[in-house]
Each structure stands twice: as structure tokens, then as C-alpha cells.
Design a protein around this motif. Structure first.
Motif, mmCIF file in Angstrom:
data_model
loop_
_atom_site.group_PDB
_atom_site.id
_atom_site.type_symbol
_atom_site.label_atom_id
_atom_site.label_comp_id
_atom_site.label_asym_id
_atom_site.label_seq_id
_atom_site.Cartn_x
_atom_site.Cartn_y
_atom_site.Cartn_z
ATOM 1 N N ASP A 18 10.392 68.688 30.469
ATOM 2 C CA ASP A 18 9.734 67.404 30.226
ATOM 3 C C ASP A 18 10.314 66.636 29.045
ATOM 4 O OD1 ASP A 18 8.094 67.811 32.380
ATOM 5 O OD2 ASP A 18 6.384 68.504 31.206
ATOM 6 N N ARG A 19 10.516 67.296 27.937
ATOM 7 C CA ARG A 19 11.012 66.591 26.748
ATOM 8 C C ARG A 19 12.434 66.073 26.947
ATOM 9 N NH1 ARG A 19 9.891 69.186 21.168
ATOM 10 N NH2 ARG A 19 10.409 67.075 20.590
ATOM 11 N N LEU A 21 13.916 65.392 29.793
ATOM 12 C CA LEU A 21 13.872 64.333 30.797
ATOM 13 C C LEU A 21 13.361 63.029 30.186
ATOM 14 C CD1 LEU A 21 12.462 66.372 33.803
ATOM 15 C CD2 LEU A 21 14.828 65.617 33.461
ATOM 16 N N LYS A 22 12.378 63.135 29.310
ATOM 17 C CA LYS A 22 11.831 61.944 28.641
ATOM 18 C C LYS A 22 12.877 61.311 27.732
ATOM 19 C CE LYS A 22 8.453 59.277 26.995
ATOM 20 N NZ LYS A 22 8.780 57.910 27.234
ATOM 21 N N VAL A 23 13.582 62.123 26.968
ATOM 22 C CA VAL A 23 14.635 61.598 26.087
ATOM 23 C C VAL A 23 15.717 60.909 26.918
ATOM 24 C CG1 VAL A 23 16.509 62.262 24.519
ATOM 25 C CG2 VAL A 23 14.210 63.194 24.179
ATOM 26 N N SER A 25 15.496 59.593 29.925
ATOM 27 C CA SER A 25 15.009 58.341 30.528
ATOM 28 C C SER A 25 14.836 57.252 29.475
ATOM 29 C CB SER A 25 13.720 58.569 31.316
ATOM 30 O OG SER A 25 12.645 58.908 30.466
ATOM 31 N N ASP A 26 14.381 57.619 28.281
ATOM 32 C CA ASP A 26 14.254 56.627 27.199
ATOM 33 C C ASP A 26 15.617 56.049 26.830
ATOM 34 O OD1 ASP A 26 11.525 57.024 27.153
ATOM 35 O OD2 ASP A 26 11.505 58.129 25.257
ATOM 36 N N THR A 29 16.881 53.813 29.712
ATOM 37 C CA THR A 29 16.172 52.535 29.732
ATOM 38 C C THR A 29 16.665 51.634 28.595
ATOM 39 O OG1 THR A 29 14.233 53.588 30.711
ATOM 40 C CG2 THR A 29 13.893 51.464 29.653
ATOM 41 N N GLN A 66 12.062 61.543 39.563
ATOM 42 C CA GLN A 66 12.300 61.121 38.186
ATOM 43 C C GLN A 66 12.463 59.607 38.110
ATOM 44 O OE1 GLN A 66 12.104 62.938 35.306
ATOM 45 N NE2 GLN A 66 11.298 64.406 36.778
ATOM 46 N N THR A 69 8.989 58.007 38.267
ATOM 47 C CA THR A 69 8.090 58.217 37.131
ATOM 48 C C THR A 69 8.665 57.774 35.794
ATOM 49 O OG1 THR A 69 8.867 60.496 36.819
ATOM 50 C CG2 THR A 69 6.951 60.168 38.247
ATOM 51 N N SER A 70 9.982 57.639 35.691
ATOM 52 C CA SER A 70 10.584 57.379 34.381
ATOM 53 C C SER A 70 10.903 55.922 34.114
ATOM 54 C CB SER A 70 11.876 58.187 34.238
ATOM 55 O OG SER A 70 12.874 57.661 35.091
ATOM 56 N N GLU A 138 8.998 72.284 23.234
ATOM 57 C CA GLU A 138 8.031 72.309 22.149
ATOM 58 C C GLU A 138 7.782 73.755 21.761
ATOM 59 O OE1 GLU A 138 4.650 69.735 22.233
ATOM 60 O OE2 GLU A 138 5.551 68.618 23.881
#
Length: 139
Positions: A18-19, A21-23, A25-26, A29, A66, A69-70, A138
Motif C-alpha cells: 500500500d505505501r 503504491l501510494k508513493v 501514484s502520488d 500524478t 490501481q 483507485t489511484s 509501516e
């Protein structure tokens, strides 16, 4: 700054990404980058897929999910078949990065444990001339 981001994923442990993938996508973007999710499988059946074709389909579905959702507009998948991923993983990822024309690799990592012999991320960074960002789970 970054035009194409490669994100190595282990579909067997997608819940722990999750972390990273979030990084990814951020960053995508922010920079308007393309993202390619790369997975490595064996020709033999595994806990993730019965064969490489099924693995490729699962990886493509993962990339599509992804994208939904991202908020990343331009994403795809790239499956790699290796006879021994435990040995070939790092080199296969560097080769994929070259083949895809990526300029950043964002990958998840775990908190080092006492018996870890090496980090795939650190080894990947030493093999590649591309930027590599390791994102820890985490604690």
C-alpha cells in the motif's frame, strides 16, 4: 522530472504494498508520469497463478484496479517469466526498466530483520543507473 515509473509488485503479497503504491501514484500524478507495474513469475504453477498467461492476466487486472483507485491516468503492466526468480529477480527488473524506458523505480521494502542477507532494493540500485526509491512497510 520523471516520465515513466516502474513499480515491481509481488502479487502474492500485494496487501503489503500500500505505501509503495501510494508513493508511486502520488509521484505519477504530480509529474504526469506513466506507471508500469512489473511482476516476476515462474513457468511452473505457483500460489499466485497456474501459468505465465494467468499471471499476466492477474497483473493486468491489478494494474487496472490501481488505475481506478489511484487517479493515475496512464498505467500498464509488464509480466516477466523467470526460471529462478530468487536468483534472477534483480537483473530481470533492471532489464525490464531498460526495455520499458523507465527513469524511476519505486518499490516496497520491509524493515530489515536480523537474518536478512541482502535487500533486493539495494542490490537493484547498485545494478541500475536509474533512480530507485525504496518505501518501507509501516513498522
Amino acid at each position: 522530472m520523471f516520465k515513466h515509473i516502474m513499480v515491481p509488485v509481488d502479487l502474492g503479497h500485494a496487501d503489503r504494498l500500500d505505501r509503495a503504491l501510494k508513493v508511486a501514484s502520488d509521484l505519477a500524478t504530480h509529474y504526469g508520469s506513466r506507471v508500469t507495474y512489473v511482476g516476476v513469475t515462474m513457468p511452473q504453477p505457483s500460489s499466485v497463478a497456474h501459468n505465465p498467461k494467468e499471471f499476466g492476466e492477474k497483473l493486468a487486472r491489478f494494474a487496472a484496479a490501481q488505475t481506478e483507485t489511484s487517479g493515475v491516468d496512464d498505467a500498464g503492466s509488464h509480466p516477466i517469466v523467470s526460471h529462478d526468480p530468487s536468483v534472477d529477480l534483480d537483473r530481470a527488473l533492471v532489464d525490464a526498466c531498460e526495455e520499458l524506458g523507465c527513469d524511476l523505480i519505486v518499490m516496497g521494502s520491509h524493515i530489515p530483520r536480523a537474518f536478512d542477507l541482502r535487500s533486493h532494493g539495494a542490490h537493484l540500485a547498485s545494478l541500475s543507473h536509474h533512480s530507485v526509491m525504496l518505501v518501507r512497510d509501516e513498522a
